[in-house]
Design a protein around this motif. Structure first.
Motif, mmCIF file in Angstrom:
data_model
loop_
_atom_site.group_PDB
_atom_site.id
_atom_site.type_symbol
_atom_site.label_atom_id
_atom_site.label_comp_id
_atom_site.label_asym_id
_atom_site.label_seq_id
_atom_site.Cartn_x
_atom_site.Cartn_y
_atom_site.Cartn_z
ATOM 1 N N ALA A 68 -29.794 -0.583 -16.649
ATOM 2 C CA ALA A 68 -30.587 0.152 -15.444
ATOM 3 C C ALA A 68 -31.546 1.400 -15.591
ATOM 4 O O ALA A 68 -32.015 2.352 -16.045
ATOM 5 C CB ALA A 68 -29.414 0.732 -14.547
ATOM 6 N N THR A 69 -32.683 1.180 -13.954
ATOM 7 C CA THR A 69 -33.651 2.308 -13.270
ATOM 8 C C THR A 69 -33.180 2.913 -12.565
ATOM 9 O O THR A 69 -32.619 2.752 -11.493
ATOM 10 C CB THR A 69 -34.912 1.591 -14.347
ATOM 11 N N LEU A 70 -33.883 3.947 -12.853
ATOM 12 C CA LEU A 70 -33.349 4.782 -11.198
ATOM 13 C C LEU A 70 -34.302 4.720 -10.242
ATOM 14 O O LEU A 70 -35.359 4.375 -10.775
ATOM 15 C CB LEU A 70 -33.828 6.570 -12.244
ATOM 16 N N GLU A 83 -22.343 1.517 -10.736
ATOM 17 C CA GLU A 83 -23.274 1.674 -10.937
ATOM 18 C C GLU A 83 -23.733 3.052 -11.348
ATOM 19 O O GLU A 83 -25.075 3.169 -11.638
ATOM 20 C CB GLU A 83 -23.636 2.028 -9.134
ATOM 21 N N TYR A 84 -23.391 3.517 -12.347
ATOM 22 C CA TYR A 84 -24.009 5.063 -12.538
ATOM 23 C C TYR A 84 -24.200 5.169 -13.992
ATOM 24 O O TYR A 84 -24.339 5.225 -14.730
ATOM 25 C CB TYR A 84 -22.230 6.325 -12.446
ATOM 26 N N TYR A 85 -22.840 3.617 -14.804
ATOM 27 C CA TYR A 85 -23.568 3.074 -15.965
ATOM 28 C C TYR A 85 -24.919 2.739 -16.425
ATOM 29 O O TYR A 85 -25.421 2.067 -15.387
ATOM 30 C CB TYR A 85 -22.384 2.094 -16.666
ATOM 31 N N LYS A 86 -25.985 2.694 -17.695
ATOM 32 C CA LYS A 86 -26.824 2.185 -17.717
ATOM 33 C C LYS A 86 -27.007 0.470 -18.608
ATOM 34 O O LYS A 86 -27.708 0.031 -17.533
ATOM 35 C CB LYS A 86 -27.475 3.707 -18.909
ATOM 36 N N HIS A 87 -26.161 0.325 -18.940
ATOM 37 C CA HIS A 87 -26.058 -0.717 -19.354
ATOM 38 C C HIS A 87 -25.336 -1.719 -19.520
ATOM 39 O O HIS A 87 -24.267 -2.012 -18.469
ATOM 40 C CB HIS A 87 -25.522 -0.685 -20.944
ATOM 41 N N PRO A 88 -26.134 -2.832 -19.350
ATOM 42 C CA PRO A 88 -25.221 -4.153 -17.670
ATOM 43 C C PRO A 88 -23.692 -4.302 -18.456
ATOM 44 O O PRO A 88 -22.497 -4.970 -17.628
ATOM 45 C CB PRO A 88 -26.136 -5.056 -18.298
ATOM 46 N N ILE A 89 -23.919 -4.453 -19.884
ATOM 47 C CA ILE A 89 -21.990 -5.153 -20.276
ATOM 48 C C ILE A 89 -21.220 -3.906 -19.833
ATOM 49 O O ILE A 89 -20.145 -4.284 -19.529
ATOM 50 C CB ILE A 89 -22.131 -5.173 -21.786
ATOM 51 N N THR A 90 -21.391 -2.588 -19.866
ATOM 52 C CA THR A 90 -20.941 -1.441 -20.058
ATOM 53 C C THR A 90 -20.499 -1.604 -18.726
ATOM 54 O O THR A 90 -19.813 -1.081 -18.059
ATOM 55 C CB THR A 90 -21.658 0.079 -19.951
#
Length: 167
Positions: A68-70, A83-90
């Protein structure tokens, strides 16, 4: 240098009986290796059934979705907890498999409220028991509900008897 293959052969030499069938053919008598081979086959099958799809899913997520990007968000938008996590699996795990932290907090508050209500009821019960001991009273019901129709019947009977007797 040590030759490990010859050492292995000497240390773990089979202690099975060998039956000479003809000139030089040997037939070792010993336990079957069927269960070991079956275990290895099933282990390989289940590992491949799980590793290949998971590996494909992880590769797909890394190549096509990416981290994910800001970005700018609107003023009135409140982000969800996943939506606070970066990785799509997380993000997937946080969205569908794990409960929301706010929901956990509200469950905890409900638990605290229930325990406080129990504490208040115990305090009230101890106050009642103290009052009963202090007044030398006993536990009893002080009100018995009474049906009014029996009072009316009794009054009608009393009025008839009063008419007959003639006051």
């Amino acid at each position: 240098m040590i030759n490990f293959s010859s050492l292995n052969h000497k240390l773990f030499k089979s202690s099975f009986q060998k039956h000479y069938m003809s000139s030089h053919n040997l037939f070792p008598h010993g336990p079957s290796r069927f269960q070991w081979k079956k275990f290895k086959d099933l282990m390989n099958m289940y590992l491949l059934i799980s590793i290949i799809p998971l590996g494909g899913l992880i590769t797909y997520c890394h190549i096509y979705i990416g981290p994910a990007t800001l970005s700018e968000i609107p003023e009135d938008y409140v982000p969800k907890c996943w939506e606070y996590y970066k990785h799509p699996i997380t993000r997937f795990i946080a969205r569908y498999l794990v409960t929301d932290p706010q929901e956990d907090y509200e469950k905890y508050l409900h638990h605290i409220f229930e325990e406080d209500e129990k504490r208040r009821l115990r305090a009230l019960e101890s106050q009642i028991i103290f009052s009963l001991r202090d007044n030398l009273d006993y536990k009893s019901y002080y009100y018995r509900p009474v049906l009014a129709k029996y009072h009316r019947l009794h009054k009608q009977c009393a009025d008839k008897i009063a008419e007959i007797m003639g006051d």
